[in-house]
Design a protein around this motif. Structure first.
Motif, mmCIF file in Angstrom:
data_model
loop_
_atom_site.group_PDB
_atom_site.id
_atom_site.type_symbol
_atom_site.label_atom_id
_atom_site.label_comp_id
_atom_site.label_asym_id
_atom_site.label_seq_id
_atom_site.Cartn_x
_atom_site.Cartn_y
_atom_site.Cartn_z
ATOM 1 N N HIS A 1 5.277 -8.048 3.875
ATOM 2 C CA HIS A 1 4.796 -6.906 4.643
ATOM 3 C C HIS A 1 5.399 -5.635 4.064
ATOM 4 C CE1 HIS A 1 8.802 -7.258 6.493
ATOM 5 N NE2 HIS A 1 8.652 -5.995 6.855
ATOM 6 N N ASN B 1 1.396 -1.276 11.815
ATOM 7 C CA ASN B 1 0.017 -1.609 12.180
ATOM 8 C C ASN B 1 -0.866 -0.357 12.157
ATOM 9 O OD1 ASN B 1 0.722 -0.190 14.475
ATOM 10 N ND2 ASN B 1 0.864 -1.998 15.784
ATOM 11 N N LYS C 1 -1.666 2.021 2.562
ATOM 12 C CA LYS C 1 -2.657 2.241 3.614
ATOM 13 C C LYS C 1 -3.640 3.336 3.214
ATOM 14 C CE LYS C 1 -1.183 1.803 7.848
ATOM 15 N NZ LYS C 1 -0.535 2.075 9.164
ATOM 16 N N ASN D 1 -6.635 0.594 1.940
ATOM 17 C CA ASN D 1 -6.116 -0.211 3.042
ATOM 18 C C ASN D 1 -6.609 -1.652 3.008
ATOM 19 O OD1 ASN D 1 -4.691 -0.365 5.689
ATOM 20 N ND2 ASN D 1 -6.760 -0.708 6.464
ATOM 21 N N TYR E 1 -3.900 -4.875 2.556
ATOM 22 C CA TYR E 1 -3.496 -5.508 3.811
ATOM 23 C C TYR E 1 -4.539 -6.501 4.305
ATOM 24 C CZ TYR E 1 0.083 -1.881 4.066
ATOM 25 O OH TYR E 1 1.150 -1.067 3.800
ATOM 26 N N TYR F 1 -4.828 -5.265 12.141
ATOM 27 C CA TYR F 1 -4.225 -6.038 11.062
ATOM 28 C C TYR F 1 -3.889 -7.460 11.503
ATOM 29 C CZ TYR F 1 -3.600 -1.491 8.803
ATOM 30 O OH TYR F 1 -3.813 -0.267 8.239
ATOM 31 N N ASP G 1 -1.096 -10.158 11.524
ATOM 32 C CA ASP G 1 0.360 -9.997 11.503
ATOM 33 C C ASP G 1 1.053 -11.348 11.618
ATOM 34 O OD1 ASP G 1 2.953 -9.163 11.685
ATOM 35 O OD2 ASP G 1 2.781 -8.296 13.686
ATOM 36 N N ASN H 1 1.990 -5.737 10.041
ATOM 37 C CA ASN H 1 1.026 -5.970 8.960
ATOM 38 C C ASN H 1 1.454 -7.138 8.097
ATOM 39 O OD1 ASN H 1 2.607 -5.058 6.522
ATOM 40 N ND2 ASN H 1 2.577 -3.097 7.580
#
Length: 711
Positions: free
Chosen positions: A276, A281, A290, A294, A298, A308, A310, A316
């Motif tokens: 991560h 988030n 991001k 993005n 991610y 996202y 997680d 993320n």
């Protein structure tokens, strides 16, 4: 000043100094415009150039007369469609994902969010310039004279790992020059090197040194991110640990540190966080990936890309399934090996990296790519084999070439010495390399990284001093950190003047340390445990960059005794291959030449000197057992092809309150047994004495016997 822009090259990514200037290359699949912005030493933007060339989604250009030390960043335009996962915002300055150094820190008071924070609506774009609140990327010239740098290349089987924090280790050490304390240079200086050599460790495992940021909520509480699991730059050493400032000098300072440790025979392993990033988030800041692209970097929710996936508990998860993200991670790993000369990596929440869809897969692209990479073939790969997602606990499930933090070893050894019932059978597996976890998939005992404590949780001193966590200083109402610690305070919560309790605590520390160093597998020592470092019962010191976590080098006599005992243990282990075997015990019977006596490579004994019957292993009442390690059965040869022979050892562990009498069996060599270690002896736990046929092992104590020359 007008800049001259040439087409340049799409590779390598990042900023590359050439004789004509500096080549810049950035991958962004969804961008419609990419601007390269330059800043002066005070952080003021001087000019901005739109990159004109795009090759396979890589935007690139060579800018004349840009040299090492130049500060820069990117502004990227593209669709603002958060509901579809697209979060391009040209008003937000972005860090180069391939930046080799970063200058400055995040300012949470500045408009570093791509959406309208005032309304809390992440679908509404914010149009304020964020440049004043974002660290700047630094152009680096990678030239460095490595000279005769020679990595120790210690086999993992022969390693003793010291997990440590760069700053916490030296910040309070009066032997380290004041201006160097808490830095890479402080770790590389003579007093630090001499200490590590005397202790005997073969490798340091550094808590994250990839450039990271302090989380906003911590800053608001007057705290900082101490551990560093909040990455902003996968190619940049953390500038906070540099004595040279943050405009590029941190890179060569890190290299000098590695070179100095190598010269002392000590390897460098990095704790890396590829699962991560620091951007959180959908409500997190926009600092790098991001805003670069993005949906590339991610994992977003397939049904609702605004949100996202997680698996990490941070908001993320990096999209390692994407070839470009996988390339970035591989480029980062190779960079730290080839350019920075590190010797291995410990992967935080490594189960996340193996998730192809949702399940953890041993055949994931991440593993496949690493295994075929010649640069990474000889480095140490250590997994933290779990994450917070469903099915994330994967101890024993990683593929060949990988070692793992063995959480089952930690739990079993803690419970055994606490006196919990029914631990004997599992303890047998843990002491002998956890063959139940690693033997049947082609791995060896050194796949098990054994540890009692680590940065996350109690220190060893606190493990035997507290029944409950005391995390009030973290400002989370003591709700953070684990409530399951298998700890025991022995009658008093925290420090006490009770001499009996203090002596028992010191003995328990010796029990834990001796068990760790006498177990098959690879021991990892939590930095400071050897000097009884305490965090006053705080088992989640991720935000405590202060005396609570820093090593205290003002040692009283009990702490000196623990330090000296630990050093003796480590050197003893290193001198005896029987204690760090390269192959699992086979429980084979071996007839000694010319005699009828049959001996095994490993055998377990009860108090009567006879081997433990099967039914005893699963009893609830038994808290004592002995194991014989036959030094004549190592099953390995030296460089000349001759069998390696070592001393044999007889180890007795007794977690019961009362002493236990044992009858010693005959040694494999026929020589008399000599007592080597007695953890009950507070003044002289290492001994050099022959013993009688019957011996007494004190309550909550450990004894080790050898049939060879004491060393």
């Amino acid at each position: 000043m007008k800049r001259t822009l040439l087409p340049g090259r799409p590779y390598p990514l990042g900023a590359t100094v050439t004789r004509k200037g500096t080549n810049f290359a950035l991958f962004s699949e969804g961008a419609t415009k990419v601007e390269l912005c330059f800043f002066d030493a005070e952080g003021r933007q001087t000019d901005c150039i739109a990159l004109q060339e795009r090759t396979a989604y890589v935007w690139h250009g060579l800018v004349r007369d840009i040299k090492a030390g130049q500060l820069y960043g990117y502004r990227i335009d593209g669709p603002w469609e958060p509901e579809r996962g697209r979060r391009f915002n040209k008003y937000k300055l972005l860090v180069d994902p391939y930046a080799e150094a970063l200058s400055g820190q995040v300012d949470w008071k500045k408009p570093i969010f791509a959406y309208d924070v005032a309304s809390g609506d992440d679908l509404k774009m914010d149009t304020q310039d964020s440049a004043d609140g974002v660290p700047k990327s630094v152009v680096i010239d990678s030239k460095f004279d490595w000279g005769d740098d020679c990595p120790p290349e210690t086999p993992l089987a022969d390693s003793v790992i010291y997990e440590m924090h760069v700053k916490g280790f030296s910040i309070r050490n009066p032997m380290v020059p004041e201006k160097l304390r808490g830095t890479y240079a402080g770790l590389a200086c003579e007093p630090s090197i001499n200490y590590l050599k005397k202790l005997g460790v073969t490798a340091v495992e550094l808590l994250p040194i990839h450039h990271f940021i302090d989380e906003g909520p911590l800053v608001a509480r007057g705290l900082v991110d101490y551990w560093g699991y909040n990455t902003l730059g996968y190619f940049a050493p953390m500038s906070r640990y540099s004595s040279c400032g943050d405009t590029g000098g941190q890179v060569n300072e890190f290299k000098r540190m590695v070179k100095a440790l190598h010269a002392a025979g000590i390897e460098v392993i990095l704790d890396v966080v590829y699962n991560h990033t620091c951007e959180g988030n959908q409500l997190g800041p926009t600092l790098c990936w991001k805003g670069v692209c993005n949906t590339t970097y991610y994992r977003v929710n397939e049904e609702s890309p605004r949100y996202y996936v997680d698996y990490t508990g941070t908001g993320n998860t990096l999209n390692v399934r994407n070839p470009q993200v996988l390339k970035m991670l591989m480029d980062s790993l190779r960079y730290w090996v080839t350019e920075m000369h590190v010797d291995g990596f410990r992967f935080d929440l490594a189960a996340t990296l193996a998730r192809e869809l949702h399940d953890v897969s041993r055949l994931s692209s991440f593993f496949d790519t690493i295994h075929q990479d010649p640069t990474l073939a000889d480095v140490k790969l250590i997994a933290e084999p779990w994450d917070v997602g469903e099915g994330g606990y994967q101890v024993g499930q990683f593929p060949v070439l990988w070692a793992e933090w063995n959480g089952k070893y930690r739990d079993t050894v803690r419970r055994f010495w606490k006196g919990d019932a029914g631990q004997l059978s599992d303890l047998g597996n843990r002491l002998t390399g956890s063959s139940d976890l690693y033997q049947y998939d082609g791995r060896k005992p050194y796949a098990s990284i054994n540890f009692i404590t680590a940065h996350d949780g109690y220190t060893l001193c606190d493990l035997i001093s507290y029944d409950r966590k005391h995390n009030e200083a973290n400002g989370e109402d003591n709700k953070d950190g684990s409530d399951s610690n298998d700890s025991w305070n022995m009658g008093a919560e925290g420090p006490t003047d009770d001499e009996g309790i203090n002596r028992l605590r010191e003995r328990q520390m010796r029990n834990f340390l001796a068990t760790l160093m006498l177990s098959q597998g690879v021991p990892m020592l939590n930095g400071g445990d050897e000097i009884a470092r305490s965090q006053m019962g705080n088992n989640n010191c991720y935000c405590q960059d202060n005396e609570l976590t820093w090593h205290d080098w003002d040692l009283d006599e009990p702490r000196k005794r623990v330090r000296d005992f630990t050093s003796q243990l480590i050197h003893f282990r290193l001198n005896h291959p029987n204690l760090h075997r390269r192959k699992f015990f086979q429980d084979r019977e071996i007839r000694r030449r010319g005699e009828d006596l049959i001996i095994k490579d490993v055998a377990w004994f009860s108090t009567d000197g006879k081997q433990v019957p099967d039914e005893v292993w699963n009893t609830q009442w038994n808290r004592s057992v002995a194991v014989l390690l036959n030094g004549q059965t190592l099953q390995v040869t030296d460089e000349d092809g001759l069998p390696v022979i070592d001393d044999s050892f007889f180890l007795v562990v007794n977690a019961s309150q009362d002493g236990v009498e044992y009858v010693l069996p005959a040694s494999p060599s026929g020589k008399p047994w000599c007592q080597v270690i007695d953890t009950e002896d507070i003044e002289q736990p290492f001994t050099h004495a022959e013993v009688e046929k019957k011996i007494i092992v004190g309550g909550r104590a450990l004894k080790l016997f050898s049939d060879g020359k004491i060393s």
